[in-house]
Design a protein around this motif. Structure first.
Motif, PDB file in Angstrom:
ATOM      1  N   HIS A  26      31.763   7.365-101.814  1.00  0.00           N
ATOM      2  CA  HIS A  26      31.558   6.422-103.608  1.00  0.00           C
ATOM      3  C   HIS A  26      31.317   7.187-104.457  1.00  0.00           C
ATOM      4  CE1 HIS A  26      27.570   7.361-103.454  1.00  0.00           C
ATOM      5  NE2 HIS A  26      27.365   7.640-101.850  1.00  0.00           N
ATOM      6  N   LYS A  27      31.300   6.233-104.953  1.00  0.00           N
ATOM      7  CA  LYS A  27      31.298   6.260-106.446  1.00  0.00           C
ATOM      8  C   LYS A  27      30.121   6.846-107.053  1.00  0.00           C
ATOM      9  CE  LYS A  27      30.327   4.138-111.564  1.00  0.00           C
ATOM     10  NZ  LYS A  27      30.133   3.410-112.032  1.00  0.00           N
ATOM     11  N   GLY A  28      30.370   8.441-107.617  1.00  0.00           N
ATOM     12  CA  GLY A  28      29.086   9.173-108.007  1.00  0.00           C
ATOM     13  C   GLY A  28      28.887   9.768-106.969  1.00  0.00           C
ATOM     14  N   GLN A  29      29.349   9.925-105.669  1.00  0.00           N
ATOM     15  CA  GLN A  29      28.497  11.332-104.350  1.00  0.00           C
ATOM     16  C   GLN A  29      29.307  12.543-105.061  1.00  0.00           C
ATOM     17  OE1 GLN A  29      29.824   9.355-100.643  1.00  0.00           O
ATOM     18  NE2 GLN A  29      28.379  11.227 -99.965  1.00  0.00           N
ATOM     19  N   SER A  30      30.894  12.128-105.186  1.00  0.00           N
ATOM     20  CA  SER A  30      31.739  13.774-105.641  1.00  0.00           C
ATOM     21  C   SER A  30      32.625  14.047-106.421  1.00  0.00           C
ATOM     22  CB  SER A  30      32.296  13.901-104.245  1.00  0.00           C
ATOM     23  OG  SER A  30      33.031  13.066-104.389  1.00  0.00           O
ATOM     24  N   VAL A  31      32.393  13.600-107.652  1.00  0.00           N
ATOM     25  CA  VAL A  31      32.733  13.888-107.977  1.00  0.00           C
ATOM     26  C   VAL A  31      32.857  14.217-109.632  1.00  0.00           C
ATOM     27  CG1 VAL A  31      35.064  12.897-107.984  1.00  0.00           C
ATOM     28  CG2 VAL A  31      33.528  11.519-109.276  1.00  0.00           C
ATOM     29  N   GLY A  32      31.495  14.027-109.566  1.00  0.00           N
ATOM     30  CA  GLY A  32      30.513  14.832-110.661  1.00  0.00           C
ATOM     31  C   GLY A  32      30.433  14.240-111.934  1.00  0.00           C
ATOM     32  N   ARG A  33      28.924  14.489-112.676  1.00  0.00           N
ATOM     33  CA  ARG A  33      28.279  13.639-114.242  1.00  0.00           C
ATOM     34  C   ARG A  33      28.594  15.009-114.651  1.00  0.00           C
ATOM     35  NH1 ARG A  33      25.932  11.668-110.153  1.00  0.00           N
ATOM     36  NH2 ARG A  33      23.920  13.002-110.407  1.00  0.00           N
ATOM     37  N   VAL A  34      29.126  14.937-115.923  1.00  0.00           N
ATOM     38  CA  VAL A  34      28.698  15.443-117.235  1.00  0.00           C
ATOM     39  C   VAL A  34      28.352  15.615-118.650  1.00  0.00           C
ATOM     40  CG1 VAL A  34      30.469  16.971-118.771  1.00  0.00           C
ATOM     41  CG2 VAL A  34      30.825  16.928-115.988  1.00  0.00           C
ATOM     42  N   GLY A  35      27.572  16.081-119.227  1.00  0.00           N
ATOM     43  CA  GLY A  35      26.893  15.951-120.091  1.00  0.00           C
ATOM     44  C   GLY A  35      27.126  16.705-121.789  1.00  0.00           C
ATOM     45  N   VAL A  36      27.605  16.459-122.967  1.00  0.00           N
ATOM     46  CA  VAL A  36      28.577  17.094-123.248  1.00  0.00           C
ATOM     47  C   VAL A  36      27.300  16.965-124.644  1.00  0.00           C
ATOM     48  CG1 VAL A  36      29.944  17.653-125.083  1.00  0.00           C
ATOM     49  CG2 VAL A  36      30.487  16.833-123.042  1.00  0.00           C
TER      50      VAL A  36
ATOM     51  N   LEU B  39      26.102  20.896-117.851  1.00  0.00           N
ATOM     52  CA  LEU B  39      25.804  20.398-119.888  1.00  0.00           C
ATOM     53  C   LEU B  39      27.126  21.290-120.237  1.00  0.00           C
ATOM     54  CD1 LEU B  39      24.406  19.504-121.962  1.00  0.00           C
ATOM     55  CD2 LEU B  39      22.365  21.072-121.351  1.00  0.00           C
ATOM     56  N   ILE B  40      27.711  21.319-121.121  1.00  0.00           N
ATOM     57  CA  ILE B  40      28.555  21.608-121.623  1.00  0.00           C
ATOM     58  C   ILE B  40      28.224  21.669-123.511  1.00  0.00           C
ATOM     59  CG2 ILE B  40      30.910  21.820-122.941  1.00  0.00           C
ATOM     60  CD1 ILE B  40      32.002  19.801-121.045  1.00  0.00           C
ATOM     61  N   VAL B  41      27.660  22.933-123.781  1.00  0.00           N
ATOM     62  CA  VAL B  41      27.015  22.540-124.883  1.00  0.00           C
ATOM     63  C   VAL B  41      27.526  23.332-126.211  1.00  0.00           C
ATOM     64  CG1 VAL B  41      24.664  24.147-125.948  1.00  0.00           C
ATOM     65  CG2 VAL B  41      24.402  23.152-124.098  1.00  0.00           C
ATOM     66  N   GLY B  42      28.036  22.769-127.459  1.00  0.00           N
ATOM     67  CA  GLY B  42      28.791  23.792-128.541  1.00  0.00           C
ATOM     68  C   GLY B  42      29.879  22.898-129.422  1.00  0.00           C
ATOM     69  N   PRO B  43      30.248  21.525-128.508  1.00  0.00           N
ATOM     70  CA  PRO B  43      31.500  21.648-128.894  1.00  0.00           C
ATOM     71  C   PRO B  43      31.041  20.448-130.156  1.00  0.00           C
ATOM     72  CG  PRO B  43      32.107  21.159-126.440  1.00  0.00           C
ATOM     73  CD  PRO B  43      30.868  21.857-126.482  1.00  0.00           C
TER      74      PRO B  43
END
Length: 338
Positions: free
Chosen positions: A23-33, A107-111
């Motif tokens: 289901h939504k949010g279970q396996s495709v990931g949450r990314v922060g920039v 967490l992606i840091v820098g862009p």
């Protein structure tokens, strides 16, 4: 030289199945920039939107209020947190970062981070929180400047990937003390060793992905404790990716790469947490696999965009090619057994 078949098959295991079982949010990931200061709004957008296009569930941008309005206007798909105020106290921002990062896998840091002291300070705080939470981390652009100035911020943390271009790699290798006489083909693994096993994605005519934690016993022991990985002893690998890319290197392609690597790491975190997959891949390999997979997909995206736009290609053109590139490299719906 093609990516070894065994590596390619491991990368495919990190890709969530599209079979309706999750289901939504279970396996495709949450990314922060984390990035986006007054003059830099495109880079965090490209990183976050690329992750969305590659297939994560949610992309968050953590930025300065001076950048938030522009980034929000680029796409309603992104969740924007304008919390990096220059006049905020570190304690206040720390609390807000804790809240946002608790919802993320990567967490992606820098862009678009910039080098203003307050943005660099908040970036260091975010990395520290991410490490405490055991998150995967991607460091690019001015996030690499931060690492070069303060290597301890990431040293020994094997759940991280750094993605330097030619200029950034030269500066970083000097800052961490790599012997300038080291053969060029060995420098990526030496930077990884100096950083205590952090995965290095050295961008260039061919991308070199290296991890080497054999030379720093203190970092090795610390990383063992942090990762609790029973197969941690596989401590040194170097993979070259020479997949054909576009003939024009447009500014912003590195941000697409950050988003791609972050996507694979988010999937890897879901895989590690048991949302899908067979649990055969140890957590310590996920950064290297993510870097290789992200490199292959981004270079293919660049080629497809260039084939349509030629000399006029810009990063925006790459976004619409991501789906096609992913299908070309990994198949439309890779077979990942539950």
């Amino acid at each position: 030289m093609p990516v070894p078949r065994a590596i390619f098959e491991q990368i495919k295991k990190l890709i969530p199945p599209l079979d309706g079982s999750l289901h939504k949010g279970q396996s495709v990931g949450r990314v922060g920039v984390l990035g986006g200061a007054l003059d830099y709004t495109g880079a965090p957008f490209f990183a976050a939107m690329s992750a969305q296009r590659f297939g994560v569930d949610l992309s968050h941008v953590i930025c300065s209020p001076t950048a938030a309005g522009a980034i929000k206007s680029y796409s309603p798909d992104l969740i924007v947190h304008p919390i990096l105020r220059e006049d905020n106290s570190l304690e206040s921002v720390h609390e807000e970062l804790q809240s946002v990062l608790s919802r993320l896998h990567v967490l992606i840091v820098g862009p678009g981070l910039g080098r203003e002291s307050y943005m660099q300070k908040y970036a260091k705080t975010a990395v520290s929180i991410a490490r405490e939470k055991g998150m995967f981390i991607v460091l690019d652009a001015d996030g690499l400047y931060m690492v070069g100035e303060t290597p301890a911020i990431i040293k020994g943390y094997r759940r991280a990937v750094v993605t330097p271009n030619v200029v950034e790699f030269k500066r970083l290798s000097e800052q961490v003390g790599v012997d300038p006489n080291t053969p060029s083909e060995k420098k990526a693994e030496m930077v990884s060793r100096k950083l205590g096993g952090v995965t290095v994605l050295q961008k260039g005519p061919k991308d070199i992905i290296a991890t080497d934690s054999t030379g720093d016993e203190a970092s090795l022991e610390a990383s063992k404790l942090q990762n609790s990985d029973p197969e941690f002893e596989k401590a040194k690998e170097v993979i070259e990716v020479d997949v054909q890319g576009g003939l024009k290197r447009c500014g912003g392609q590195g941000d697409v790469l950050s988003g791609a690597v972050g996507t694979f790491m988010a999937w890897g975190k879901c895989y590690e947490d048991g949302a899908f997959g067979d649990h055969s891949i140890p957590a310590s390999r996920i950064p290297l696999l993510a870097a290789v997979g992200g490199s292959m997909a981004t270079r293919t995206t660049s080629r497809l965009a260039f084939s349509k736009q030629g000399r006029s290609v810009v990063t925006q053109d790459m976004l619409s090619e991501i789906g096609k590139a992913f299908a070309e490299v990994f198949g439309e719906h890779p077979d990942v057994k539950l």
